[in-house]
Design an enzyme around this catalytic site. Sequence first.
Site, PDB file in Angstrom:
ATOM      1  N   HIS A  92       0.814  -1.220   0.000  1.00  0.00           N
ATOM      2  CA  HIS A  92       0.000   0.000   0.000  1.00  0.00           C
ATOM      3  C   HIS A  92       0.848   1.271   0.000  1.00  0.00           C
ATOM      4  O   HIS A  92       0.372   2.343  -0.387  1.00  0.00           O
ATOM      5  CB  HIS A  92      -0.934   0.000   1.222  1.00  0.00           C
ATOM      6  CG  HIS A  92      -2.238   0.679   0.985  1.00  0.00           C
ATOM      7  ND1 HIS A  92      -2.387   1.746   0.115  1.00  0.00           N
ATOM      8  CD2 HIS A  92      -3.473   0.456   1.509  1.00  0.00           C
ATOM      9  CE1 HIS A  92      -3.645   2.147   0.117  1.00  0.00           C
ATOM     10  NE2 HIS A  92      -4.326   1.381   0.937  1.00  0.00           N
ATOM     11  N   CYS A  93       2.097   1.181   0.413  1.00  0.00           N
ATOM     12  CA  CYS A  93       2.947   2.375   0.402  1.00  0.00           C
ATOM     13  C   CYS A  93       3.241   2.829  -1.023  1.00  0.00           C
ATOM     14  O   CYS A  93       3.622   3.978  -1.250  1.00  0.00           O
ATOM     15  CB  CYS A  93       4.244   2.145   1.173  1.00  0.00           C
ATOM     16  SG  CYS A  93       5.446   1.093   0.324  1.00  0.00           S
TER      17      CYS A  93
END
Length: 465
Positions: A137-138
């Site tokens: 998700h980063c």
Amino acid sequence: MEHLTTLDASFLQAEDSDSHVSLAVGGVSIVEGPPPDYGDLVSAFAERAQAIPRCTQVLRTHPFDLGAPEWVDDPNFDVAHHLHRIALPHPGDDAALFAMIAGIMEQRLDRDRPLWECWIIEGLTDDRWALLMKIHHCIADGIATTQMLAKLSDGGAGESFASNIRAAREADGSILELLRPRLNPLNWMGGIWRATLAATSAAEHAVVGAAELTARVLTAGQESSLNGPVTKMRRYSAARADLAVMKQVSRDFDVTLNDVALAAITSGYRAILLARGETPGPHALRTLVPVSMRSVEDFDLTDNRVSAMLPLLPVDEPDPVKQLEIVHQRLTEAKESGQREGGSAVFAASGSLPFVFSAWAIRLLTRLPQKSVSALATNVPGPRTRQRLMGRDVLEILPVPPIALHLRTGIAMLSYADRFFFGITADFDSAPDVDALARGIEDGIRHLATLGGSRVQPRAAGEHR
């Protein structure tokens, strides 16, 4: 060299705060026909991945968080490290596929390599196979992730439903945009004055929204089995609906498509809470609803550009139509209150702080057991037209959200061509009824479609369609 933003890095810090969570997002493409030759697929993905910078970059971090992590090229990149081939056990049905998805997604990605994996899953029923893309998700939010996945398809990134979202439709609205020189110099002073007033109003709106979000986060909700510590193991399930049916419901009741989806989710949660022997109270389902802040010009950028709203979904209301009306009202109020702008402003402000302060603050906050939010519901607009992968039609795209921060279930919604999908990730031990939640969502849509059709007024004699 690119640095992670505070929002991007927060997903790493939240993962570091709980050894039981993996903050990767996923997309599962269900593909028609027999799987391609594995060597051909590896060659194709090696070429297509090279065109997506994040697929060939690794994170470089700094000791004690003295600087933001950076994306740097991986000198040892080898696509073979990221491609995996696996087969479902007989009979290769949804239950087997969903169990495999859960098992793959619960494992953390290796931070010493580019933060993605691709799993080719064979053995599905009806002569099908699947491809699971797993991305940290980063790297990207929902829209950026779907754009990345589309670039790996045969035709590349095509037209997306994301062009309909509010952030994509609205003008920039920034002071620089408002101060753009007019053709007539006599209008300049008026333009500057209007820009000043607009900036002041926007700032006040964001402050009010940030205060409202903060108050809701700090207010404990009703005790519920939906909120609490999670284990390392996951369950996964999915609900499916016809996009045309959902659009018809939205027209019948004069609400948005997102309202219809959230009302169906409300119905599903109410059903499982009642089945668990719990009384769904008015404060039982405070829900984190991410909101895109991405403009059309930024669709190709791989990062996170989201804010959030925290509406209460009315699981205490048994009537489906009233549920939908309340969802519409509360989402409208949340939008008008400035929660969207307030959340964005908070992360923008944190970006001006030294990274070490924001990193340590996020780690501290994410270690605290939050009791105000019980669920996640994120809507990701997908491709408008059917995609092809290795010369074969992509029949479905199932989204896979992560869970963290004491949220035991998370729901991601994705529109693809003429279909709408709900992907549900749940904690293995505390949510064994994840399939019941999926069926409850499908039932909710069917009930609204039936009730909407009954509200259609008969046409007068001689009136034509």
